[in-house]
Write a protein that holds these residues in place. Structure first.
Motif, short mmCIF file in Angstrom:
data_model
loop_
_atom_site.label_atom_id
_atom_site.label_comp_id
_atom_site.label_asym_id
_atom_site.label_seq_id
_atom_site.Cartn_x
_atom_site.Cartn_y
_atom_site.Cartn_z
N SER A 57 16.40 -2.16 23.54
CA SER A 57 16.42 -2.78 24.70
C SER A 57 17.70 -3.48 24.76
O SER A 57 18.04 -4.20 25.95
CB SER A 57 15.22 -3.64 24.67
N ASN A 73 19.49 -9.20 28.32
CA ASN A 73 18.47 -8.87 27.12
C ASN A 73 19.13 -9.47 25.80
O ASN A 73 18.54 -10.16 25.07
CB ASN A 73 17.95 -7.40 26.85
N ALA B 35 5.08 -3.38 35.46
CA ALA B 35 5.71 -2.09 35.19
C ALA B 35 5.45 -0.97 36.26
O ALA B 35 5.86 0.08 36.26
CB ALA B 35 5.39 -1.77 33.53
N PHE B 56 2.17 -2.24 24.42
CA PHE B 56 3.19 -2.49 25.04
C PHE B 56 4.20 -1.30 25.02
O PHE B 56 4.98 -1.23 25.91
CB PHE B 56 3.90 -3.74 24.46
N THR B 60 5.89 0.71 28.14
CA THR B 60 7.46 0.75 28.31
C THR B 60 7.80 2.34 28.41
O THR B 60 8.54 2.71 29.11
CB THR B 60 8.07 0.10 26.96
N GLU B 161 10.10 -9.05 38.30
CA GLU B 161 11.33 -8.40 37.33
C GLU B 161 12.16 -9.78 37.50
O GLU B 161 12.84 -9.96 36.45
CB GLU B 161 11.88 -7.39 37.67
N GLY B 166 9.74 -8.84 32.71
CA GLY B 166 10.28 -7.50 31.95
C GLY B 166 10.68 -7.90 30.47
O GLY B 166 10.19 -7.06 29.62
N ILE B 169 7.80 -8.06 27.08
CA ILE B 169 7.70 -7.16 26.05
C ILE B 169 8.51 -7.36 24.70
O ILE B 169 8.12 -7.21 23.76
CB ILE B 169 7.58 -5.54 26.57
N THR B 170 9.77 -7.48 25.32
CA THR B 170 10.86 -7.54 24.04
C THR B 170 10.68 -8.57 23.20
O THR B 170 10.81 -8.74 22.09
CB THR B 170 12.22 -7.44 24.67
#
Lengths: 110, 235
Positions: A57, A73, B35, B56, B60, B161, B166, B169-170
């Motif tokens: 990501s 990110n 999403a 997740f 994605t 967003e 968003g 998830i990361t």
């Protein structure tokens, strides 16, 4: 998002794969044992796949060339990592991550 | 926690899981809705796939229009640790019927596994079907209900967003990664860190020639081999 048929088929197929990996050891284990080597390999899966998903990501792919950086990110990851180490809480980590990128979006947009 | 193994004690012992699940399940509901999935689809994922991080990954990859098999293999790989946990748990339910073994296996999670391993230290190494099944089912119900609540809330947030949702998830993967690294005492922290660094290099250079939806898979398999090799090299 893909069509709702595709989404449903994917949900069912993933459900089946997940269910089998949960129950098959219970079903077969009375007869077989996984070899030491396979167990050792599997023990690295969580760390490898989590970091792989995170790192993918951070970059934007251009096939045939080195990827470029996803700056938002990448920058949001720093406070998120620090939050994970300090809090050891999934909830706090997710909140700090979302707020970080939200703030960055505000700055990057102006 | 005490040495009782009836279902009522199972419900009580599962309460810490319940509290942590509500928030993560709601986060999943919000993220899934953001999403582009419907409320029904998001709830179905929690009810059928019931896999925390794997869900997740699923959302994605769906949003990225990945192929069916790439998604199934990725979800299977994320959840392949369930094989390890089920393999560890199965001997404690050796005396129970096949149906009860399948029921325990169907609903086992990282968290109920962890609580179960903790319980073993209180009960001279015994577990029971009523106790474990109660802890499993409590976790499942809260997970699905929390997802529904999150999806409804997600519906009320316009343009999520923009607010960085968003990244949830990361951020979740970062949190799960760190918690995994400090909790897994079977692999030294330094070796796990080496695998993480290997993954960064593999993902960066892999981006040149491996398409995105295959890359995580290929890099993970390479990362696991790398981990096994350096674990043996430094023993």
């Amino acid at each position: 998002m893909p069509s709702s048929e595709f989404v449903l088929i994917t949900i069912l197929a993933c459900g089946l794969a997940t269910w089998l990996s949960r129950i098959l050891p219970f079903v077969f284990l009375k007869k077989f044992n996984l070899s030491e080597g396979v167990l050792e390999f599997l023990s690295f899966v969580p760390v490898a796949i989590m970091s792989g998903l995170w790192f993918s990501s951070l970059f934007v792919q251009h096939l045939g060339h080195l990827p470029s950086l996803n700056v938002g990110n990448l920058l949001a990851s720093l406070p998120t990592v620090i939050a994970a180490i300090l809090s050891k809480s999934l909830l706090v980590t997710v909140l700090v991550g979302v707020i970080s990128l939200g703030l960055l979006n505000l700055f990057l947009a102006h | 926690m005490n040495d009782r193994l009836d279902w009522q004690t199972g419900v009580k012992d599962s309460l810490p899981i319940v509290f942590s699940y509500i928030t993560i399940a709601m986060a999943f509901g919000i993220v899934g809705k953001a999403a582009g999935l419907s409320v029904l689809q998001v709830v179905l994922i929690s009810a059928i796939d019931f896999g925390g991080a794997a869900q997740f990954v699923l959302v994605t990859m769906l949003a990225a229009h990945s192929g069916l098999w790439a998604i199934v293999v990725a979800v299977f790989l994320v959840n392949s640790r369930m094989i390890l946990m089920s393999t560890t748990l199965a001997p404690y339910f050796n005396g129970e019927s096949m149906l009860k073994n399948i029921l325990i296996g169907s609903f086992v999670t990282d968290e109920s596994f962890a609580v179960g391993m903790n319980k073993l230290t209180q009960t001279d190494g015994r577990l029971s079907f009523p106790w474990f099944n109660a802890a499993n089912l409590m976790s499942y119900l809260v997970w699905v209900a929390g997802t529904y609540a999150g999806a409804i809330i997600g519906d009320l947030i316009p343009n999520p967003e923009k607010w960085g949702v968003g990244f949830a998830i990361t951020a979740m993967f970062i949190g799960l990664l760190y918690l995994q690294m400090i909790a897994d005492k079977s692999i030294k922290f330094g070796i796990q860190l080496a695998v993480v660094v290997f993954m960064l290099v593999a993902i960066y250079f892999g981006m040149i020639f491996i398409p995105g939806n295959l890359l995580v898979l290929v890099a993970t398999i390479a990362g696991c081999f790398f981990g096994v090799v350096i674990k043996h090299a430094f023993q």
